[in-house]
Motif scaffolding. Structure first.
Motif, PDB file in Angstrom:
ATOM      1  N   CYS A 107       0.855  -1.182   0.000  1.00 46.23           N
ATOM      2  CA  CYS A 107       0.000   0.000   0.000  1.00 46.23           C
ATOM      3  C   CYS A 107       0.893   1.234   0.000  1.00 46.23           C
ATOM      4  N   PHE A 108       0.492   2.275  -0.703  1.00 45.88           N
ATOM      5  CA  PHE A 108       1.353   3.440  -0.889  1.00 45.88           C
ATOM      6  C   PHE A 108       0.507   4.638  -1.305  1.00 45.88           C
ATOM      7  N   GLU A 109       1.104   5.806  -1.304  1.00 45.42           N
ATOM      8  CA  GLU A 109       0.416   7.014  -1.748  1.00 45.42           C
ATOM      9  C   GLU A 109       0.314   7.005  -3.281  1.00 45.42           C
ATOM     10  N   PRO A 110      -0.844   7.385  -3.832  1.00 47.26           N
ATOM     11  CA  PRO A 110      -0.988   7.363  -5.286  1.00 47.26           C
ATOM     12  C   PRO A 110       0.092   8.139  -6.026  1.00 47.26           C
ATOM     13  N   ARG A 111       0.512   9.280  -5.487  1.00 44.79           N
ATOM     14  CA  ARG A 111       1.531  10.086  -6.156  1.00 44.79           C
ATOM     15  C   ARG A 111       2.839   9.310  -6.346  1.00 44.79           C
ATOM     16  N   VAL A 112       3.143   8.449  -5.408  1.00 45.24           N
ATOM     17  CA  VAL A 112       4.368   7.653  -5.529  1.00 45.24           C
ATOM     18  C   VAL A 112       4.241   6.702  -6.710  1.00 45.24           C
ATOM     19  N   GLY A 113       3.079   6.103  -6.875  1.00 40.94           N
ATOM     20  CA  GLY A 113       2.852   5.246  -8.029  1.00 40.94           C
ATOM     21  C   GLY A 113       3.010   6.012  -9.335  1.00 40.94           C
ATOM     22  N   VAL A 114       2.501   7.238  -9.373  1.00 40.65           N
ATOM     23  CA  VAL A 114       2.638   8.072 -10.569  1.00 40.65           C
ATOM     24  C   VAL A 114       4.103   8.330 -10.885  1.00 40.65           C
ATOM     25  N   SER A 115       4.866   8.713  -9.862  1.00 39.67           N
ATOM     26  CA  SER A 115       6.274   9.050 -10.089  1.00 39.67           C
ATOM     27  C   SER A 115       7.073   7.830 -10.544  1.00 39.67           C
ATOM     28  N   VAL A 116       6.756   6.651 -10.007  1.00 39.72           N
ATOM     29  CA  VAL A 116       7.440   5.424 -10.433  1.00 39.72           C
ATOM     30  C   VAL A 116       7.128   5.120 -11.894  1.00 39.72           C
ATOM     31  N   ILE A 117       5.864   5.229 -12.269  1.00 42.98           N
ATOM     32  CA  ILE A 117       5.472   4.983 -13.665  1.00 42.98           C
ATOM     33  C   ILE A 117       6.162   5.964 -14.595  1.00 42.98           C
ATOM     34  N   GLU A 118       6.183   7.228 -14.208  1.00 46.17           N
ATOM     35  CA  GLU A 118       6.837   8.240 -15.050  1.00 46.17           C
ATOM     36  C   GLU A 118       8.318   7.900 -15.225  1.00 46.17           C
ATOM     37  N   ALA A 119       8.953   7.433 -14.160  1.00 45.60           N
ATOM     38  CA  ALA A 119      10.377   7.087 -14.253  1.00 45.60           C
ATOM     39  C   ALA A 119      10.597   5.875 -15.146  1.00 45.60           C
ATOM     40  N   MET A 120       9.682   4.906 -15.102  1.00 53.18           N
ATOM     41  CA  MET A 120       9.815   3.723 -15.949  1.00 53.18           C
ATOM     42  C   MET A 120       9.661   4.081 -17.423  1.00 53.18           C
ATOM     43  N   LEU A 121       8.800   5.051 -17.725  1.00 57.89           N
ATOM     44  CA  LEU A 121       8.556   5.444 -19.107  1.00 57.89           C
ATOM     45  C   LEU A 121       9.554   6.472 -19.619  1.00 57.89           C
ATOM     46  N   ALA A 122      10.230   7.163 -18.714  1.00 59.03           N
ATOM     47  CA  ALA A 122      11.073   8.306 -19.087  1.00 59.03           C
ATOM     48  C   ALA A 122      12.119   7.984 -20.153  1.00 59.03           C
ATOM     49  N   PRO A 123      12.837   6.858 -20.082  1.00 56.86           N
ATOM     50  CA  PRO A 123      13.836   6.590 -21.125  1.00 56.86           C
ATOM     51  C   PRO A 123      13.241   6.524 -22.527  1.00 56.86           C
ATOM     52  N   HIS A 124      12.029   6.017 -22.641  1.00 59.41           N
ATOM     53  CA  HIS A 124      11.382   5.922 -23.954  1.00 59.41           C
ATOM     54  C   HIS A 124      10.917   7.295 -24.435  1.00 59.41           C
ATOM     55  N   VAL A 125      10.459   8.128 -23.509  1.00 57.47           N
ATOM     56  CA  VAL A 125      10.096   9.495 -23.878  1.00 57.47           C
ATOM     57  C   VAL A 125      11.335  10.252 -24.355  1.00 57.47           C
ATOM     58  N   ALA A 126      12.427  10.110 -23.616  1.00 59.91           N
ATOM     59  CA  ALA A 126      13.669  10.808 -23.968  1.00 59.91           C
ATOM     60  C   ALA A 126      14.220  10.345 -25.310  1.00 59.91           C
ATOM     61  N   ALA A 127      14.025   9.066 -25.624  1.00 58.01           N
ATOM     62  CA  ALA A 127      14.532   8.517 -26.886  1.00 58.01           C
ATOM     63  C   ALA A 127      13.626   8.822 -28.068  1.00 58.01           C
ATOM     64  N   GLY A 128      12.456   9.419 -27.807  1.00 52.83           N
ATOM     65  CA  GLY A 128      11.534   9.747 -28.881  1.00 52.83           C
ATOM     66  C   GLY A 128      10.640   8.620 -29.319  1.00 52.83           C
ATOM     67  N   ARG A 129      10.710   7.483 -28.613  1.00 48.91           N
ATOM     68  CA  ARG A 129       9.851   6.347 -28.969  1.00 48.91           C
ATOM     69  C   ARG A 129       8.430   6.520 -28.450  1.00 48.91           C
ATOM     70  N   LEU A 130       8.273   7.282 -27.375  1.00 51.86           N
ATOM     71  CA  LEU A 130       6.978   7.373 -26.694  1.00 51.86           C
ATOM     72  C   LEU A 130       6.524   8.822 -26.588  1.00 51.86           C
ATOM     73  N   THR A 131       5.288   9.057 -26.999  1.00 58.50           N
ATOM     74  CA  THR A 131       4.620  10.353 -26.812  1.00 58.50           C
ATOM     75  C   THR A 131       3.423  10.127 -25.910  1.00 58.50           C
ATOM     76  N   ILE A 132       3.288  10.937 -24.874  1.00 60.27           N
ATOM     77  CA  ILE A 132       2.190  10.798 -23.922  1.00 60.27           C
ATOM     78  C   ILE A 132       1.268  12.010 -24.045  1.00 60.27           C
ATOM     79  N   LEU A 133      -0.006  11.767 -24.265  1.00 61.91           N
ATOM     80  CA  LEU A 133      -1.023  12.811 -24.338  1.00 61.91           C
ATOM     81  C   LEU A 133      -1.938  12.671 -23.129  1.00 61.91           C
ATOM     82  N   ARG A 134      -1.905  13.635 -22.230  1.00 62.18           N
ATOM     83  CA  ARG A 134      -2.721  13.583 -21.015  1.00 62.18           C
ATOM     84  C   ARG A 134      -4.000  14.395 -21.177  1.00 62.18           C
ATOM     85  N   THR A 135      -4.931  14.161 -20.280  1.00 60.58           N
ATOM     86  CA  THR A 135      -6.223  14.855 -20.206  1.00 60.58           C
ATOM     87  C   THR A 135      -6.936  14.892 -21.559  1.00 60.58           C
ATOM     88  N   CYS A 136      -7.022  13.751 -22.186  1.00 60.74           N
ATOM     89  CA  CYS A 136      -7.762  13.656 -23.447  1.00 60.74           C
ATOM     90  C   CYS A 136      -8.455  12.305 -23.536  1.00 60.74           C
TER      91      CYS A 136
END
Length: 622
Positions: A107-136
Motif C-alpha cells: 500500500c502506498f500514496e498514489p503520487r508515488v505510483g505516478v512518479s514510479v510509472i513516469e520514471a519507468m517510461l522516461a527513457p522511452h520518452v527521452a529517446a523519442g519512442r513514446l509520446t504521452i497525451l494527457r487529459t484527453c
C-alpha cells in the motif's frame, strides 16, 4: 490555444491505466513507436488516479504470479519509502508495506505510483519512442476494410488524430469499442450463453458492477474536521446503507470497528486499506496514518455509467461523488464509536493532496467493469472457480499470455445488490481473450478482454490488468516485426514463438511457483506446461510446486513425455505401454529410448529421471 493535429506511430494505446502503461513499456522495449493517451493528468489508473493504491494481489506475489516489469514497479515503490524513511523491511523481516494494511502486501500514496510509472517510461520518452497525451479522451475513429486507421482524441487544448498500424483499447470502460464497431457486451450474460450456474436466466446488459470514488483521511483526535453535510445525505445513507458490518457468503454478519479489533476478531476498518502506517515509518509518532476509504458503503451501484449519455453520466458521477462524501460525513458524525461513548469521529480529516484533487476524491472513479470484447476465446466462471476441482490450477489455456489469481470478487451491481467472493484456482490469461472478432488490428489491453460478468471479477485486479496490457503491447510489436495480424499469430505456429518471447521478457504463462522467472528451468518448465505436461493429473497437477529435483511420477509420465516431444518439435508419440499402475517412478530405461528416437540427448538423465533432467534436455537442444 486550441490545436488540431495528426500524429503517426506504430502503436496507439488509448488509456493510460496499468494496462496502457504496461503495453507502452512492452511495445517501446521492442523498438516500436508509441502514442499513449490518458484521460486524467496521472498515469496508472486504478493504482493512482482511481485511488486504489492498495494493490489487490495473491499470496505468491513476492516471488511468482506477475510479470518482471510489474515486479519492478512494486520494487521501485518500496525503494521510494526505503530512501525516504530508512525502513528496509517490516519488523518481521517480510517485504516493506508502507501502509501495513491487512488487505494488501503493498500500500502506498498514489503520487508515488505516478512518479514510479513516469520514471519507468522516461527513457522511452527521452529517446523519442513514446509520446504521452494527457487529459484527453477518444471521441471518434475511422475504420476501413476491417482495420482501424485512425482514432481522434480530444481535450482542453483541442483534438489530435492518431494514425497507427495497431490500436490498443486500454480505457477503463472500453471506450474504443463502440467507436470502432468492435462487437462487445456488457453486464450479466444469460446462463444459457455461458453455462455459469451463478449467471441469471436471462441476460441483463445493464447489470454492471458498482464503481467508487475513493478518498484518503487521517485522524486527529480532539479536532473537528467535519465536512458540510452533502446534498441528499440521508437518502444516500439509508439506501446503501452505511455500515461497517459486512455480510459473509453464508449470510453471517462480519462486524468491524473503526480503530479496534471487531467483536468477532476481525481487524480494524482503519487498517483495511491504510496507505501509510505512521509509527512503522516514523517511530517518533510525528507521522500520522493515512487511510484510503474504498468500502461497500461508498460503492455506487444505482446507475449504469457505461450506457449513460453525457448529461446523465455527469449526473451519475456527481451523485457518486456525493455518496463518498456522505460516507465520510457519516464516519465523522454517525458511526458508532468503538468504546460505545457515542457516534462519529470528527477528527477524521479529508486529505485532498493525497488524491491530487480539490474535493479530496480520486481523480477518476475506480471502475470494476467495462465493455468486454466478443473475443476469439472467452473465459467463464467455470474455467476458474475452485469448487469441485481436485487440481491445483484452473482450466489450462495452451494460448496463455500470462497468469493471475484472485477471488471472483463481484460488488453490488445495478439492479442486483448481491456480492460474491468465490474462491478460484490460479489461472491463465488466454491470448485469444485479448483479440476481438474484428477489427483485425485492435487489441483489448485492460479489463475489457473476453471474460464474462462473473469471471471479470477475477481478471480486473492490478497485476492481471498489467499483464493483459503488457501482453497486448508485446503482441502488437511482435505483429509489426513479423508483418502479421494478431489472429494469425493466435491461429498459427508463430504462437509458440510469441510465447517464448513473453517468457524471455519474464512473463510466466503457467503456474509453477518454485520455478520463477530467473530460475534456470523457468523457460523449459513453462514450455512443458503449455504443452500439457500436467494433463495426467498426477501429484504435480495437485500442487503449484513443480519440484524439479524429484522424479517423474508414473501417473504424470505419458503427459510429461508427450509435452517434452512437442516442445522439441518431434512428431514422435510416447508409447502407451508404460505401466501406469506401478508405484515406481518413471525409469531412465523407459525414458531414454523415447528421447533418443526423437533425436533428443538422453545421456544427462538420472535414474529415475527428474523434471529438471527434462528441462536440461531441452536446454541442451536449444
Amino acid at each position: 490555444m486550441v490545436t488540431n493535429r495528426t500524429l503517426s506511430c506504430d502503436i496507439a494505446i488509448i488509456g493510460g491505466g496499468l494496462g496502457g502503461v504496461a503495453a507502452a513499456l512492452a511495445a517501446c522495449d521492442a523498438g516500436a513507436s508509441v502514442v499513449l493517451t490518458e484521460a486524467t493528468d496521472w498515469l496508472g489508473g486504478q493504482a493512482t488516479s482511481q485511488g486504489v493504491s492498495a494493490l489487490d494481489e495473491h499470496r505468491y506475489i513476492e516471488t511468482f504470479g506477475a510479470t518482471r516489469r510489474y515486479a519492478a514497479f512494486r520494487e521501485a515503490i518500496r525503494d521510494h519509502y526505503r530512501r525516504r524513511y530508512g525502513i528496509a523491511a517490516m519488523p518481521d523481516g517480510s517485504p516493506l508495506n508502507p501502509g501495513d494494511a491487512w488487505v494488501s502486501a503493498l500500500c502506498f500514496e498514489p503520487r508515488v505510483g505516478v512518479s514510479v510509472i513516469e520514471a519507468m517510461l522516461a527513457p522511452h520518452v527521452a529517446a523519442g519512442r513514446l509520446t504521452i497525451l494527457r487529459t484527453c479522451v477518444p471521441v471518434s475513429a475511422t475504420v476501413h476494410n476491417d482495420m482501424v486507421t485512425s482514432v481522434t482524441v480530444a481535450g482542453e487544448d483541442g483534438s489530435t488524430t492518431l494514425t497507427a498500424r495497431f490500436f490498443l483499447d486500454a480505457t477503463d470502460l472500453g471506450d474504443l469499442l463502440p467507436l470502432t464497431g468492435t462487437p462487445w457486451v456488457t453486464g450479466a450474460e444469460a446462463r444459457s450463453d455461458t453455462g455459469e450456474a451463478d449467471a441469471p436466466e436471462e441476460a441483463r446488459p445493464g447489470e454492471v458492477q458498482g464503481f467508487t470514488f475513493c478518498f484518503a483521511v487521517e485522524y486527529r483526535p480532539g479536532e473537528d474536521h467535519t465536512i458540510s453535510k452533502p446534498e441528499g445525505y440521508e437518502r444516500l445513507r439509508d439506501s446503501q446503507p452505511f455500515t461497517l458490518t459486512l455480510t459473509a457468503s453464508d449470510g453471517a454478519p462480519r462486524p468491524f470497528r473503526v480503530f479496534e479489533t471487531g467483536p468477532t476478531g476481525l481487524p480494524p476498518f482503519w487498517t483495511y486499506r491504510r496507505l501509510l502506517a505512521g509509527r512503522l515509518l516514523d517511530p517518533s509518532g510525528t507521522l500520522r496514518d493515512v487511510a484510503m476509504i474504498n468500502w461497500n458503503a461508498n460503492d455506487y451501484h444505482h446507475a449504469d455509467l457505461i450506457g449513460a449519455m453525457p448529461k446523465e453520466r455527469a449526473r451519475i458521477l456527481d451523485e457518486a461523488r456525493r455518496l463518498s462524501l456522505s460516507f465520510l460525513y457519516w464516519l465523522q458524525t454517525g458511526v458508532p464509536r468503538d468504546d460505545g461513548s457515542g457516534y462519529g469521529y470528527p477528527g477524521l480529516r479529508l486529505l485532498p493532496d493525497v488524491m491530487g484533487t480539490k474535493d479530496g476524491l480520486s481523480k477518476a472513479p475506480y471502475i470494476r467493469e467495462s465493455r468486454r470484447i466478443q473475443a476469439l476465446r472467452r473465459v467463464t466462471a467455470n474455467d476458474i472457480l475452485a469448487a469441485g476441482r481436485t487440481t491445483a490450477r484452473a482450466t489450462h489455456f495452451a494460448d496463455s499470455c500470462g497468469v493471475g489469481w484472485y477471488f471472483m470478487d463481484l460488488h453490488p451491481a445495478v439492479g442486483n445488490p448481491r456480492s460474491m467472493f468465490a474462491p478460484t484456482l490460479p489461472f491463465q490469461i488466454p491470448l485469444g481473450a485479448l483479440i476481438p472478432q474484428r477489427p483485425t488490428n485492435l487489441l483489448a489491453a485492460c479489463k475489457n478482454i473476453g471474460t464474462t460478468h462473473l469471471s471479470n471479477g477475477s481478471y480486473r485486479l492490478h497485476p492481471v490488468e498489467w499483464n493483459i496490457g503488457e501482453a497486448a503491447g508485446a503482441l502488437a510489436a511482435f505483429c509489426l516485426a513479423h508483418a502479421m495480424q494478431p489472429r494469425e499469430v493466435w491461429e498459427g505456429r508463430e504462437l509458440r514463438m510469441f510465447q517464448r518471447h513473453l517468457l524471455e521478457q519474464g512473463i510466466p504463462l503457467a503456474w509453477a511457483v518454485d520455478v520463477p522467472p530467473g530460475h534456470p528451468y523457468f523457460i523449459p518448465t513453462q514450455l512443458l506446461l503449455l504443452e500439457g505436461a500436467l494433463e495426467g493429473n498426477g501429484p504435480r497437477a495437485a500442487s503449484l510446486d513443480i519440484s524439479p529435483d524429484t522424479p517423474i511420477d508414473r501417473a504424470d509420465a505419458p503427459a510429461v513425455l508427450r509435452a517434452l516431444l512437442r516442445v522439441a518439435g518431434s512428431s514422435t508419440e510416447p508409447p502407451h505401454t508404460l505401466a501406469v499402475d506401478s508405484a515406481a517412478p518413471l525409469s531412465r530405461a523407459e525414458a531414454a529410448p523415447i528421447l533418443v528416437h526423437a533425436g533428443l540427448p538422453a545421456d544427462t538423465l538420472h535414474d529415475p529421471p527428474t523434471w529438471g533432467d527434462l528441462c536440461t534436455v531441452l536446454s541442451i537442444r536449444g
